[in-house]
Design a protein around this motif. Structure first.
Motif, PDB file in Angstrom:
ATOM      1  N   CYS A 131      22.282  42.690  -6.050  1.00 49.13           N
ATOM      2  CA  CYS A 131      21.761  41.406  -6.491  1.00 49.13           C
ATOM      3  C   CYS A 131      20.511  41.047  -5.695  1.00 49.13           C
ATOM      4  O   CYS A 131      20.302  41.546  -4.585  1.00 49.13           O
ATOM      5  N   PRO A 132      19.635  40.194  -6.230  1.00 45.22           N
ATOM      6  CA  PRO A 132      18.430  39.778  -5.515  1.00 45.22           C
ATOM      7  C   PRO A 132      18.755  39.226  -4.134  1.00 45.22           C
ATOM      8  O   PRO A 132      19.704  38.465  -3.958  1.00 45.22           O
ATOM      9  N   GLY A 133      17.944  39.631  -3.163  1.00 40.05           N
ATOM     10  CA  GLY A 133      18.156  39.218  -1.792  1.00 40.05           C
ATOM     11  C   GLY A 133      18.929  40.231  -0.973  1.00 40.05           C
ATOM     12  O   GLY A 133      18.876  40.213   0.257  1.00 40.05           O
ATOM     13  N   THR A 134      19.644  41.147  -1.653  1.00 39.40           N
ATOM     14  CA  THR A 134      20.361  42.208  -0.946  1.00 39.40           C
ATOM     15  C   THR A 134      19.366  43.183  -0.326  1.00 39.40           C
ATOM     16  O   THR A 134      18.330  43.486  -0.918  1.00 39.40           O
ATOM     17  N   ASP A 135      19.670  43.663   0.860  1.00 39.35           N
ATOM     18  CA  ASP A 135      18.806  44.671   1.473  1.00 39.35           C
ATOM     19  C   ASP A 135      19.614  45.906   1.822  1.00 39.35           C
ATOM     20  O   ASP A 135      20.813  45.829   2.111  1.00 39.35           O
ATOM     21  N   SER A 163      12.668  50.353 -10.443  1.00 38.32           N
ATOM     22  CA  SER A 163      13.556  51.496 -10.656  1.00 38.32           C
ATOM     23  C   SER A 163      14.438  51.262 -11.868  1.00 38.32           C
ATOM     24  O   SER A 163      14.681  50.128 -12.287  1.00 38.32           O
ATOM     25  N   VAL A 164      14.931  52.371 -12.400  1.00 39.76           N
ATOM     26  CA  VAL A 164      15.933  52.367 -13.458  1.00 39.76           C
ATOM     27  C   VAL A 164      17.130  53.147 -12.939  1.00 39.76           C
ATOM     28  O   VAL A 164      16.976  54.230 -12.365  1.00 39.76           O
ATOM     29  N   SER A 165      18.314  52.600 -13.115  1.00 38.82           N
ATOM     30  CA  SER A 165      19.540  53.250 -12.651  1.00 38.82           C
ATOM     31  C   SER A 165      20.242  53.936 -13.811  1.00 38.82           C
ATOM     32  O   SER A 165      20.365  53.372 -14.903  1.00 38.82           O
ATOM     33  N   THR A 166      20.698  55.146 -13.557  1.00 42.06           N
ATOM     34  CA  THR A 166      21.503  55.857 -14.524  1.00 42.06           C
ATOM     35  C   THR A 166      22.656  56.518 -13.781  1.00 42.06           C
ATOM     36  O   THR A 166      22.768  56.403 -12.564  1.00 42.06           O
ATOM     37  N   GLY A 201      11.935  45.751  -6.327  1.00 42.15           N
ATOM     38  CA  GLY A 201      12.229  45.619  -4.903  1.00 42.15           C
ATOM     39  C   GLY A 201      10.984  45.585  -4.053  1.00 42.15           C
ATOM     40  O   GLY A 201       9.900  45.991  -4.486  1.00 42.15           O
ATOM     41  N   GLY A 202      11.134  45.092  -2.841  1.00 45.17           N
ATOM     42  CA  GLY A 202      10.061  45.063  -1.863  1.00 45.17           C
ATOM     43  C   GLY A 202      10.533  45.702  -0.568  1.00 45.17           C
ATOM     44  O   GLY A 202      11.741  45.832  -0.330  1.00 45.17           O
ATOM     45  N   LEU A 203       9.600  46.098   0.271  1.00 48.82           N
ATOM     46  CA  LEU A 203       9.921  46.765   1.526  1.00 48.82           C
ATOM     47  C   LEU A 203       9.701  45.818   2.687  1.00 48.82           C
ATOM     48  O   LEU A 203       8.633  45.200   2.811  1.00 48.82           O
ATOM     49  N   ARG A 204      10.701  45.704   3.524  1.00 49.53           N
ATOM     50  CA  ARG A 204      10.590  44.935   4.754  1.00 49.53           C
ATOM     51  C   ARG A 204      11.064  45.806   5.907  1.00 49.53           C
ATOM     52  O   ARG A 204      12.250  46.047   6.062  1.00 49.53           O
ATOM     53  N   GLY A 205      10.095  46.312   6.671  1.00 45.26           N
ATOM     54  CA  GLY A 205      10.448  47.227   7.738  1.00 45.26           C
ATOM     55  C   GLY A 205      11.001  48.509   7.162  1.00 45.26           C
ATOM     56  O   GLY A 205      10.357  49.183   6.362  1.00 45.26           O
ATOM     57  N   SER A 206      12.216  48.836   7.529  1.00 47.23           N
ATOM     58  CA  SER A 206      12.847  50.057   7.045  1.00 47.23           C
ATOM     59  C   SER A 206      13.845  49.800   5.925  1.00 47.23           C
ATOM     60  O   SER A 206      14.607  50.693   5.555  1.00 47.23           O
ATOM     61  N   ARG A 207      13.812  48.601   5.362  1.00 50.65           N
ATOM     62  CA  ARG A 207      14.826  48.236   4.378  1.00 50.65           C
ATOM     63  C   ARG A 207      14.187  47.748   3.073  1.00 50.65           C
ATOM     64  O   ARG A 207      13.126  47.111   3.085  1.00 50.65           O
ATOM     65  N   VAL A 208      14.848  48.058   1.982  1.00 52.76           N
ATOM     66  CA  VAL A 208      14.460  47.542   0.667  1.00 52.76           C
ATOM     67  C   VAL A 208      15.164  46.213   0.447  1.00 52.76           C
ATOM     68  O   VAL A 208      16.375  46.095   0.670  1.00 52.76           O
TER      69      VAL A 208
END
Length: 269
Positions: free
Chosen positions: A136-140, A224-227, A112-119
């Motif tokens: 999914c990619p593009g989701t913030d 990140s890794v999700s569990t 992920g990347g950071l744009r302002g206050s959102r990932v």
């Protein structure tokens, strides 16, 4: 094959309005909405069917939209725009490392990347048949509610972080941290440990372990890794694997920048 009838050009729309509506049309598409009919585009975009129809007619000659059977899809030339982003260089160099982490952990892996206050989610590797949710990619999403976000927020300048903490932080799940002082204290620990953990903060069933991709002291991205949120204690081996993977991605990208691509360095990506 889908066709679009010819109409006389509209003269009552300002260019800025047309551009905004064109993006509304593009926004109707997504990973699970790759081919849409005119009716579906109009419904998803919130535009009148006649307006959506007119915009599609304008976008097809530009290669932005392509006919596909009885519907439409995003045009293949649009791939060039996504590949032109500096962050794409990081994504490409990260793929082998993300794949290795995915195979080892047998869990969802995200970049992920950071744009302002959102990932903004850039890439993901999913575990087949895993029921845990995944963006999914593009989701913030609000950075304050994610391990990915916290891994990057921790390395903002004081001025940048102050602006983020001044924004509303509504709860997204039962354990979302919404108090600015509490979040600031957590970010100090994240900066020191270079690891962030979020348990049931963006979704009640998900725990995430994240590490920043640091280049010249700035978190240009994070992984990140999700569990499952039921894991009260996160395995130390998993934390180490995420940290090592982030370090390897940073190392590879420092090499890319050193090859005459210094202008790509975030925060100007």
């Amino acid at each position: 094959m889908a066709t679009v009838e010819k109409h006389s050009p509209e003269t009552d729309e300002q260019p800025a309005s047309i551009l905004s509506k064109a993006f509304d049309v593009l926004g109707a598409f997504g990973p699970d909405q790759r081919v849409l009919t005119l009716t579906e585009i109009a419904r998803a975009s919130g535009l009148p069917k006649s307006t959506a129809h007119r915009l599609i007619r304008r976008l097809i000659p530009l290669g932005v939209i392509e006919p596909h059977g009885t519907g439409f899809k995003v045009g293949l030339p649009m791939r060039r725009l996504s590949s032109a982003m500096p962050i794409e260089s990081l994504r490409q160099s990260a793929l082998p490392h993300l794949g290795q982490l995915h195979r080892w952990s047998r869990r969802h892996v995200h970049l992920g990347g950071l744009r302002g206050s959102r990932v903004v989610f850039i890439e993901r590797f999913l575990l087949p048949d895993e029921e845990l949710p995944s963006a999914c990619p593009g989701t913030d999403i609000g950075a304050y509610a994610t391990a990915l976000g916290k891994a990057m927020l921790a390395f903002l300048t004081p001025e940048e972080l102050e602006a983020v903490l001044a924004e509303p932080m509504p709860p997204l799940a039962p354990h979302t941290v919404t108090d600015p002082d509490e979040l600031m204290a957590e970010l100090r620990q994240v900066r020191r440990r270079q690891v962030a953990i979020a348990r049931g903060e963006s979704h009640p069933d998900v725990t995430c372990v994240a590490a920043p991709i640091l280049i010249r002291g700035r978190a240009v991205s994070a992984i990140s890794v999700s569990t499952t949120a039921k894991d009260a204690v996160v395995d130390r081996a998993l934390i180490d694997a995420v940290s090592v993977t982030a370090h390897r991605i940073a190392r590879d990208n420092e090499r890319v920048l050193a090859q005459g691509n210094d202008s790509w360095f975030p925060g100007i990506d």
